[in-house]
Scaffold this motif. Structure first.
Motif, PDB file in Angstrom:
ATOM      1  N   LEU A  82      28.325   5.811   2.010  1.00 56.82           N
ATOM      2  CA  LEU A  82      27.629   5.680   0.726  1.00 56.82           C
ATOM      3  C   LEU A  82      26.139   5.869   0.930  1.00 56.82           C
ATOM      4  O   LEU A  82      25.580   5.439   1.945  1.00 56.82           O
ATOM      5  CB  LEU A  82      27.913   4.315   0.105  1.00 56.82           C
ATOM      6  CG  LEU A  82      27.194   3.957  -1.194  1.00 56.82           C
ATOM      7  CD1 LEU A  82      28.113   3.134  -2.113  1.00 56.82           C
ATOM      8  CD2 LEU A  82      25.902   3.171  -0.938  1.00 56.82           C
ATOM      9  N   ARG A  83      25.503   6.515  -0.039  1.00 56.92           N
ATOM     10  CA  ARG A  83      24.051   6.675  -0.043  1.00 56.92           C
ATOM     11  C   ARG A  83      23.494   6.112  -1.338  1.00 56.92           C
ATOM     12  O   ARG A  83      24.063   6.309  -2.424  1.00 56.92           O
ATOM     13  CB  ARG A  83      23.662   8.146   0.052  1.00 56.92           C
ATOM     14  CG  ARG A  83      22.163   8.371   0.257  1.00 56.92           C
ATOM     15  CD  ARG A  83      21.799   9.827   0.019  1.00 56.92           C
ATOM     16  NE  ARG A  83      20.538  10.197   0.670  1.00 56.92           N
ATOM     17  CZ  ARG A  83      19.327   9.938   0.201  1.00 56.92           C
ATOM     18  NH1 ARG A  83      19.198   9.280  -0.953  1.00 56.92           N
ATOM     19  NH2 ARG A  83      18.263  10.326   0.860  1.00 56.92           N
ATOM     20  N   VAL A  84      22.389   5.423  -1.243  1.00 57.36           N
ATOM     21  CA  VAL A  84      21.694   4.963  -2.446  1.00 57.36           C
ATOM     22  C   VAL A  84      20.936   6.142  -3.041  1.00 57.36           C
ATOM     23  O   VAL A  84      20.117   6.766  -2.365  1.00 57.36           O
ATOM     24  CB  VAL A  84      20.739   3.803  -2.133  1.00 57.36           C
ATOM     25  CG1 VAL A  84      19.955   3.403  -3.375  1.00 57.36           C
ATOM     26  CG2 VAL A  84      21.503   2.606  -1.575  1.00 57.36           C
ATOM     27  N   ILE A  85      21.203   6.450  -4.291  1.00 59.95           N
ATOM     28  CA  ILE A  85      20.511   7.541  -4.991  1.00 59.95           C
ATOM     29  C   ILE A  85      19.328   7.002  -5.793  1.00 59.95           C
ATOM     30  O   ILE A  85      18.255   7.589  -5.804  1.00 59.95           O
ATOM     31  CB  ILE A  85      21.488   8.288  -5.918  1.00 59.95           C
ATOM     32  CG1 ILE A  85      22.580   8.981  -5.080  1.00 59.95           C
ATOM     33  CG2 ILE A  85      20.768   9.300  -6.795  1.00 59.95           C
ATOM     34  CD1 ILE A  85      22.071  10.066  -4.152  1.00 59.95           C
ATOM     35  N   ASN A  86      19.517   5.878  -6.450  1.00 58.52           N
ATOM     36  CA  ASN A  86      18.452   5.260  -7.246  1.00 58.52           C
ATOM     37  C   ASN A  86      18.241   3.840  -6.744  1.00 58.52           C
ATOM     38  O   ASN A  86      19.008   2.933  -7.064  1.00 58.52           O
ATOM     39  CB  ASN A  86      18.829   5.269  -8.726  1.00 58.52           C
ATOM     40  CG  ASN A  86      17.702   4.792  -9.619  1.00 58.52           C
ATOM     41  OD1 ASN A  86      16.958   3.880  -9.278  1.00 58.52           O
ATOM     42  ND2 ASN A  86      17.574   5.406 -10.787  1.00 58.52           N
ATOM     43  N   ALA A  87      17.194   3.659  -5.931  1.00 58.68           N
ATOM     44  CA  ALA A  87      16.976   2.359  -5.277  1.00 58.68           C
ATOM     45  C   ALA A  87      16.698   1.261  -6.291  1.00 58.68           C
ATOM     46  O   ALA A  87      17.206   0.141  -6.160  1.00 58.68           O
ATOM     47  CB  ALA A  87      15.824   2.474  -4.279  1.00 58.68           C
ATOM     48  N   GLU A  88      15.903   1.561  -7.300  1.00 59.99           N
ATOM     49  CA  GLU A  88      15.568   0.526  -8.285  1.00 59.99           C
ATOM     50  C   GLU A  88      16.814   0.075  -9.041  1.00 59.99           C
ATOM     51  O   GLU A  88      17.046  -1.124  -9.230  1.00 59.99           O
ATOM     52  CB  GLU A  88      14.518   1.044  -9.262  1.00 59.99           C
ATOM     53  CG  GLU A  88      14.046  -0.017 -10.247  1.00 59.99           C
ATOM     54  CD  GLU A  88      12.937   0.458 -11.156  1.00 59.99           C
ATOM     55  OE1 GLU A  88      12.256  -0.388 -11.767  1.00 59.99           O
ATOM     56  OE2 GLU A  88      12.740   1.686 -11.266  1.00 59.99           O
ATOM     57  N   ALA A  89      17.651   1.031  -9.470  1.00 56.88           N
ATOM     58  CA  ALA A  89      18.871   0.669 -10.187  1.00 56.88           C
ATOM     59  C   ALA A  89      19.840  -0.094  -9.287  1.00 56.88           C
ATOM     60  O   ALA A  89      20.499  -1.042  -9.723  1.00 56.88           O
ATOM     61  CB  ALA A  89      19.534   1.931 -10.737  1.00 56.88           C
ATOM     62  N   ILE A 110      16.613   4.328   3.519  1.00 57.37           N
ATOM     63  CA  ILE A 110      17.566   4.387   2.426  1.00 57.37           C
ATOM     64  C   ILE A 110      18.969   4.052   2.920  1.00 57.37           C
ATOM     65  O   ILE A 110      19.770   3.433   2.193  1.00 57.37           O
ATOM     66  CB  ILE A 110      17.503   5.756   1.721  1.00 57.37           C
ATOM     67  CG1 ILE A 110      18.079   5.649   0.305  1.00 57.37           C
ATOM     68  CG2 ILE A 110      18.180   6.838   2.540  1.00 57.37           C
ATOM     69  CD1 ILE A 110      17.239   4.847  -0.656  1.00 57.37           C
ATOM     70  N   ALA A 111      19.301   4.397   4.176  1.00 51.24           N
ATOM     71  CA  ALA A 111      20.607   4.034   4.735  1.00 51.24           C
ATOM     72  C   ALA A 111      20.684   2.528   4.996  1.00 51.24           C
ATOM     73  O   ALA A 111      21.716   1.882   4.732  1.00 51.24           O
ATOM     74  CB  ALA A 111      20.868   4.807   6.020  1.00 51.24           C
ATOM     75  N   GLU A 112      19.603   1.955   5.493  1.00 50.11           N
ATOM     76  CA  GLU A 112      19.579   0.509   5.742  1.00 50.11           C
ATOM     77  C   GLU A 112      19.659  -0.271   4.434  1.00 50.11           C
ATOM     78  O   GLU A 112      20.210  -1.380   4.402  1.00 50.11           O
ATOM     79  CB  GLU A 112      18.313   0.142   6.510  1.00 50.11           C
ATOM     80  CG  GLU A 112      18.313   0.643   7.953  1.00 50.11           C
ATOM     81  CD  GLU A 112      16.954   0.549   8.620  1.00 50.11           C
ATOM     82  OE1 GLU A 112      16.905   0.640   9.864  1.00 50.11           O
ATOM     83  OE2 GLU A 112      15.925   0.403   7.899  1.00 50.11           O
ATOM     84  N   LEU A 113      19.117   0.302   3.362  1.00 50.96           N
ATOM     85  CA  LEU A 113      19.221  -0.363   2.067  1.00 50.96           C
ATOM     86  C   LEU A 113      20.681  -0.473   1.640  1.00 50.96           C
ATOM     87  O   LEU A 113      21.109  -1.513   1.112  1.00 50.96           O
ATOM     88  CB  LEU A 113      18.419   0.403   1.010  1.00 50.96           C
ATOM     89  CG  LEU A 113      18.452  -0.199  -0.398  1.00 50.96           C
ATOM     90  CD1 LEU A 113      17.813  -1.586  -0.406  1.00 50.96           C
ATOM     91  CD2 LEU A 113      17.758   0.712  -1.406  1.00 50.96           C
ATOM     92  N   ALA A 114      21.474   0.574   1.878  1.00 51.87           N
ATOM     93  CA  ALA A 114      22.905   0.517   1.556  1.00 51.87           C
ATOM     94  C   ALA A 114      23.588  -0.587   2.343  1.00 51.87           C
ATOM     95  O   ALA A 114      24.426  -1.335   1.806  1.00 51.87           O
ATOM     96  CB  ALA A 114      23.554   1.872   1.849  1.00 51.87           C
TER      97      ALA A 114
END
Length: 609
Positions: free
Chosen positions: A529-536, A589-593
């Protein structure tokens, strides 16, 4: 052969028999010296070429650059459309040691053709923006009857001679002198100080006050889109003040900051004023900061570019009131004739099918099922070289159900690159397109996929994906299960990609076609999975964890720069900001997921891979 210097993104173009994609690089603060080797000794005065603008607005335009045949090329997004600047030639050293661009070097057929091919390969008709009037004749002379030139008045730059802004001489500028005199009479003890890093907190506070008084906005949550973007750009510049080598000025009255401005050079004789803010309660504060700042700039800046008005009538009147010496008009450049490359979706679909067959070697029954029942033209993301599809993927829309929250998600299917065109970064460009489209067009929060081979897990990780999902074995007796029963089962999951009734029908047809040779998987398969919209995504996390208070910084998302920001999670709500926070937890962005899905059993079933 093609010569490519990957470190500096330098490409030399011979007489090519095969098309290739230019290797663009995300523009970073560390690229300042390299970029300015081309811009500082050039005669172009566009504010678009101010390095501070290139960096501080990258979050909005996703700006990249490359050097092709001694030309600096910029690629960016204007809205959802890929666009390019006019290529910038490298100045040549003269006998006296100075640098100069030869008139014959202002335009290169080979470089513009390479840019066009790059644009077509990315699925966009060729578009150049910010092309000044004098370049129109040059382009038309080298490419007769090929382009349409559309004036873009809202983006014209207002350029003034330095001495005019200092002395404000003449009857037409009498009102400006009156403002200066009024300010000096009201505040005789005012001080001008150079804007240094220590004054940045006061500047940010003044900007807040200016916004509240001038725009009737109480805080950043109420900002319209344009104001929000302007605030973010300014804060990004402040965060990089010393690295960008910005120059600024301030006005103080009784120890209080009442006005500030800053900018950076465009070229050797033109300075760009990027930001100017003042407390409107102090009459004449805008006029005095304008005059004092220009007066304190080095004298070799003969021209001052005060940028565009972007169609704002009030701003246009204000800039015209200073009587610009040059109204630098710019044009949008498009190709005249319709391109068959974009007007024949049936050809694109057929070539995408051929590529699928070549790469995946699936049974023809599955290929026909997929392209008749799943594929849609609007889902297809492609790269075309030599007038044919050489890479493709599909962004299939899915709804993720996560503890009763329904979330827009795309599933990345059929990622394929023709073997003849590999090792050209085409796969990464394809994924970049998919992520950008998912963010802007699909309004997706996440993208998901299942790598076809083990080694691809590492490659997708470089594209920002993390192993936080699992493709789990389907329920028993799936071949005879009604959708209502299946739907009830999938909705019992903590977090899952939902199969709707239409797609479930396709899955059942695929199971029927393969019944004689395949059984549904009985072992779980790691998915990504990848985060596309970090704020959302963080907003969803905040609502799921209303007790949480977190300060987070997302960095290094090159595909979607808008995600690179600070986020404050506070009892069920999230706020995005660019104001630095030394205590924030830092995530790629990967670590955010991985952070978002830590401890979550996220699943998918029966994906059509």
């Amino acid at each position: 052969m093609i010569f490519i210097d990957l470190k500096n993104n330098i490409v030399s173009l011979p007489n090519l028999t095969r098309k290739f994609m230019i290797r663009f690089k995300d523009i970073r603060t560390a690229d300042k010296d390299l970029i300015q080797r081309f811009t500082i000794w050039n005669e172009r005065q566009n504010c678009d070429l101010s390095f501070a603008n290139l960096i501080s607005w990258r979050f909005l335009y996703n700006t990249q650059f490359a050097i092709v045949d001694d030309y600096l090329v910029f690629r960016f997004y204007a809205g959802h459309h890929l666009a390019y600047m006019m290529p910038i030639p490298k100045p040549k050293q003269q006998e006296d040691g100075s640098f100069k661009v030869e008139p014959c070097d202002e335009c290169s057929l080979k470089v513009i053709d390479a840019m066009r091919d790059d644009s077509l390969s990315m699925g966009h008709p060729f578009l150049m923006m910010g092309v000044c009037n004098y370049m129109v004749d040059i382009i038309e002379g080298k490419f007769p009857d090929r382009f349409v030139f559309e004036p873009d008045r809202d983006r014209s730059d207002y350029i003034y001679e330095r001495e005019k802004l200092i002395h404000l001489s003449g009857k037409k500028l009498q009102s400006k002198r009156n403002h200066i005199n009024k300010f000096k009479s009201l505040y005789p003890g005012y001080e001008y100080k150079e804007l240094t890093k220590e004054f940045i907190p006061q500047c940010i506070e003044l900007e807040r006050q200016w916004r509240k008084i001038s725009k009737d906005d109480a805080d950043t949550e109420d900002l319209d889109e344009g104001l929000s973007e302007e605030l973010r750009s300014m804060t990004r510049a402040f965060n990089r003040w010393e690295e960008l080598d910005l120059r600024g000025g301030t006005i103080w009255v009784d120890g209080k900051l009442v006005a500030f401005t800053f900018g950076c050079p465009i070229n050797h004789n033109t300075f760009d004023v990027c930001v100017e803010k003042a407390d409107v309660n102090y009459e004449g504060s805008f006029t005095i900061i304008n005059q004092e700042f220009v007066k304190h700039l080095p004298e070799h800046y003969y021209y001052i570019n005060r940028e565009e008005d972007m169609g704002d009538e009030g701003l246009r009147r204000a800039k015209l009131s200073y009587r610009p010496d040059i109204l630098l008009e710019k044009n949008v450049v498009k190709e005249k004739h319709p391109l068959a490359l974009f007007t024949n979706p049936s050809r694109v679909k057929e070539e995408t099918m051929q590529l699928w067959r070549k790469v995946f070697k699936d049974p023809e029954s599955f290929v026909q099922l997929y392209f008749s029942r799943v594929y849609r033209d609007e889902y297809n993301v492609i790269i075309q070289l030599e007038n044919r599809v050489v890479a493709a993927l599909q962004t299939l829309p899915y709804t993720m159900l996560w503890k009763e929250q329904e979330i827009n998600t795309v599933y990345i299917s059929g990622v394929s690159v023709d073997e003849e065109y590999r090792k050209q970064d085409i796969g990464s460009n394809l994924m970049r397109q998919a992520h950008f489209a998912a963010f802007h067009q699909r309004k997706a929060v996440f993208a998901t996929l299942i790598p076809a081979e083990e080694w691809l897990y590492g490659w997708y990780a470089k594209q920002g994906y993390a192993k936080v999902m699992t493709c789990t074995p389907p329920p028993a007796r799936i071949r005879k299960m009604d959708y209502e029963v299946f739907d009830a089962l999938q909705r019992e999951k903590e977090c899952i990609l939902l199969q709707d009734v239409d797609r479930y029908t396709v899955i059942q047809e695929d199971l029927r076609l393969t019944e004689d040779r395949n059984e549904p998987a009985r072992q779980p398969i790691p998915a990504m999975l990848r985060v596309i919209n970090a704020e959302a995504a963080l907003d969803i996390y905040a609502r799921l964890h209303p007790e949480k208070m977190e300060r987070i910084r997302v960095k290094s998302d090159d595909d979607i720069p808008d995600n690179n920001a600070y986020y404050i999670i506070d009892h069920g709500a999230v706020k995005q900001t660019d104001e630095p926070d030394a205590g924030a937890r830092i995530f790629t962005i990967a670590e955010l997921a991985q952070f978002l899905f830590d401890g979550v059993k996220a699943e998918m079933w029966l994906m059509l891979n």
